[in-house]
Every structure is written in structure tokens, then in C-alpha cells.
Design a protein around this motif. Sequence first.
Motif, PDB file in Angstrom:
ATOM      1  N   GLN A   1       0.836  -1.186   0.000  1.00  0.00           N
ATOM      2  CA  GLN A   1       0.000   0.000   0.000  1.00  0.00           C
ATOM      3  C   GLN A   1       0.877   1.244   0.000  1.00  0.00           C
ATOM      4  O   GLN A   1       1.912   1.278   0.655  1.00  0.00           O
ATOM      5  CB  GLN A   1      -0.900   0.023   1.247  1.00  0.00           C
ATOM      6  CG  GLN A   1      -1.852  -1.157   1.345  1.00  0.00           C
ATOM      7  CD  GLN A   1      -2.956  -1.097   0.311  1.00  0.00           C
ATOM      8  OE1 GLN A   1      -3.431  -0.033  -0.038  1.00  0.00           O
ATOM      9  NE2 GLN A   1      -3.367  -2.249  -0.196  1.00  0.00           N
TER      10      GLN A   1
ATOM     11  N   ASP B   1      -7.214  -7.615  -2.183  1.00  0.00           N
ATOM     12  CA  ASP B   1      -7.460  -6.223  -1.784  1.00  0.00           C
ATOM     13  C   ASP B   1      -8.682  -5.642  -2.486  1.00  0.00           C
ATOM     14  O   ASP B   1      -9.505  -4.955  -1.878  1.00  0.00           O
ATOM     15  CB  ASP B   1      -6.239  -5.352  -2.101  1.00  0.00           C
ATOM     16  CG  ASP B   1      -5.044  -5.646  -1.203  1.00  0.00           C
ATOM     17  OD1 ASP B   1      -5.240  -6.260  -0.135  1.00  0.00           O
ATOM     18  OD2 ASP B   1      -3.920  -5.264  -1.576  1.00  0.00           O
TER      19      ASP B   1
ATOM     20  N   SER C   1      -8.715  -0.798   0.736  1.00  0.00           N
ATOM     21  CA  SER C   1      -7.418  -1.359   0.346  1.00  0.00           C
ATOM     22  C   SER C   1      -7.322  -1.567  -1.153  1.00  0.00           C
ATOM     23  O   SER C   1      -6.241  -1.470  -1.741  1.00  0.00           O
ATOM     24  CB  SER C   1      -7.187  -2.692   1.072  1.00  0.00           C
ATOM     25  OG  SER C   1      -8.198  -3.634   0.730  1.00  0.00           O
TER      26      SER C   1
ATOM     27  N   ARG D   1      -6.200   1.800  -2.957  1.00  0.00           N
ATOM     28  CA  ARG D   1      -4.771   2.059  -2.808  1.00  0.00           C
ATOM     29  C   ARG D   1      -3.948   1.057  -3.619  1.00  0.00           C
ATOM     30  O   ARG D   1      -2.942   1.411  -4.224  1.00  0.00           O
ATOM     31  CB  ARG D   1      -4.374   1.997  -1.331  1.00  0.00           C
ATOM     32  CG  ARG D   1      -4.693   3.243  -0.543  1.00  0.00           C
ATOM     33  CD  ARG D   1      -3.745   4.379  -0.924  1.00  0.00           C
ATOM     34  NE  ARG D   1      -3.970   5.540  -0.091  1.00  0.00           N
ATOM     35  CZ  ARG D   1      -4.611   6.638  -0.474  1.00  0.00           C
ATOM     36  NH1 ARG D   1      -5.112   6.703  -1.705  1.00  0.00           N
ATOM     37  NH2 ARG D   1      -4.762   7.651   0.351  1.00  0.00           N
ATOM     38  N   SER D   2      -4.382  -0.193  -3.639  1.00  0.00           N
ATOM     39  CA  SER D   2      -3.656  -1.211  -4.400  1.00  0.00           C
ATOM     40  C   SER D   2      -3.663  -0.874  -5.893  1.00  0.00           C
ATOM     41  O   SER D   2      -2.638  -0.976  -6.575  1.00  0.00           O
ATOM     42  CB  SER D   2      -4.286  -2.585  -4.159  1.00  0.00           C
ATOM     43  OG  SER D   2      -3.554  -3.602  -4.796  1.00  0.00           O
TER      44      SER D   2
END
Length: 375
Positions: free
Chosen positions: A50, A138, A150, A153-154
Amino acid sequence: MRANRWTDDFLDGFRQRGDPLADETVKALFQGGQVETANVLLKQLIRNDQLVPDELPEMLREYLLRTEQLPTWADPATVRHGEALFGRYGPQAVVSLFCGALPASYAAAHGVQVIHLTARLATDPFRRIMETAQMLIDVLAPDGLAPGGSGIRSAQKVRLMHAAVRHLILESGQWNPEWGYPINQEDLAGTLVDFSYAVIMGLEKLGCTLSREEQNAYLHCWKVVGHLMGLETAVLPEDIEDCAALAEVVQRRHFRASLEGQEMTRALIQMAEHVTPGNLFDGMAASLIRHILGEEIADMLKVPAADWTRYLIGPLAMLGRASDELGDNSRVVARLAEVFGRKLVEGMVWMNRGAGRPPFRIPSKLRESWNVQGR
């Protein structure tokens, strides 16, 4: 029946297009004399799953702010429907990723050159595959695509990594223009096909039953991810039928035998055997690749020949199911795909990803749903 909009002329244009927003961000870092900043970026991309805004330069914090918004057409209820499907069939989806989507992406002889030139798979054959599996978790975990999730951001990290790879490859002088622009819009659309349509088709080959509504919900999740990763709206499939048409055209245009694709496939099979415990499932990944992708593509990738009698009797005997299931191949595959997928996920949880890297993460809700053990 609607006309196929994925013509050669249409896709040829997108084969020369990258991702201007991410590309300009990376280019400014490298060409603005900010060598230390660029090194910080690359270290973050390689070592962390991340991106942490507080640890990044202002230019990259601005990139995160500009790229974190979901598209206006994203539907939260449909996203949750896609997440629910993943919650139900997660282990089988991992098998479909390993034995369908990833080898299918390696069959695209021009697109696979990017991975080969970065040499990441050759020097550390397991890390890149682990990163791909982590992104799958994610993105499709509960609330992975919710604000601050998540999955968002991934996707932002992978988008920035793509831009960094484009810059380094073009600067290296080793890129053949006949392959198109590195990680171009057509190849990104092909990757979207692999992670959505190819996984869905793989799930059905593994005995999972999906309604058309569920298929479109799963595709919707990946369309949202595609937007976050810089795909232009014009190359996002409208629905599962449109995605199937794109898959057929991509296969016609790009699936060819290549040494690079064969090398990637070997590494993938080796990893699957490495992370599953003991020798019980040795050969299973190769057999399932042939089952999901078919003999022609498997031969193109030089996948070892399947020997279902050899590879099934041992695992089924362990499960106590050999006597009543060996006569029904569909039930055999469905049962083994579930068990094999769970063992793959557990193996990745336990696997050491290297110094300074976080462990493989699975939300507790998915662990419980899938009955996955591990630290």
C-alpha cells in the motif's frame, strides 16, 4: 445480436497510448533532477503493498488525491454483489487466476515482453505472482473499493508501477516499437479481460454456477478497478457479452507462442507447487491450466501434459472421496478446485515474502468464509 465494436483499427489506435496522468507524474520525478525522490518512489512500490501518503513527496500525494475517486457510474450495490461472489468462491477464484487468467496473459506474445524486460519474474519468480494475488484480495474483499479501501490504494500503486516501468523500459533502449507502447491501453484492456471474464469462465470450468447478474457484477468491480488504473472509458467493456467479444479479438490478435510466455508459465506452475504442502498436488496446476484454457493455448505455453488419473487419485484418497467421485469428472474437478485453492491461499499466507515485506493479507471475514488457516 449487436455488432462487435472491437475492430482492429479501433484497437490499433489504443495500442500506442499509455496513461498520461501517471506517466507525467513519473516523468517529472525522473527528469526533474529528483533522483532521491524517484528512488523513494521505487522503494515504496517494490517494498510496500500500500502507498502511504505521509511518506511520499507532495507530487505523489497529489497523484493519490487525483486518482482515488471512483467513477460516477460505479454502483455500490453492484460492487457489493461482486464482492459477495468472491466471498463465496474465493479459493476457486484464486485457482482460476493461477490456472486461467495469468497463463492467458502470458499467451499474449507482445504484452508479455514488459514482464520479461523488467526481469522481475526471472530474478524473483514468486514475488510478482504474490503481488498479483494480493491485489485480487485487496480489490474484492468487503469494502475494498469503498472510500479509503485497500483495493483503491492497491490499484493506485499498480498504476504508478506501470508508469515507472514504462519510463524505465523506454529509457533502456531495449523496447521494440513493433510491440506497441509499453503497457498500452489495449494491453490494459486485455488484462481487465483476464481478471474478469477469464476468471469467470475459469470458475465455470471448475464447477461453480454463476448467474448472468453475478457475472456482470464481478465484471463491474473490475471495470471500477480498470478506471482507477488509468483505462480510458472507450476500452472498458460494457457488459459480459461485450467483454467476451473483446476476449475473442485479443486472442486472435495477440496469442502466439513465445519463449517469454513459456518462461512465465513455468514459474507460475513452480510457485503453485512450492506453496502447496507436500507433493500431494504436484502436477495439479498444469492439469488445471489445460482444463481451463484448453489444449491449444496450453501447448502454446508448453504446459506439461495432464495425467488426471495420476493427479487425482492421491488427493481424492486423502479426502476419502475417491470411490464415489472418480466416475464423475465434473464433481472431481469442483471438489479439487476448492481444496487446491484453499491450500494455495494458505500456502501464500505462510510463505515468507522477503525481508522488509509485509505478510500476505486476508481479511478475517474471508478467512472464516473460506476456512483458511494460517498466521
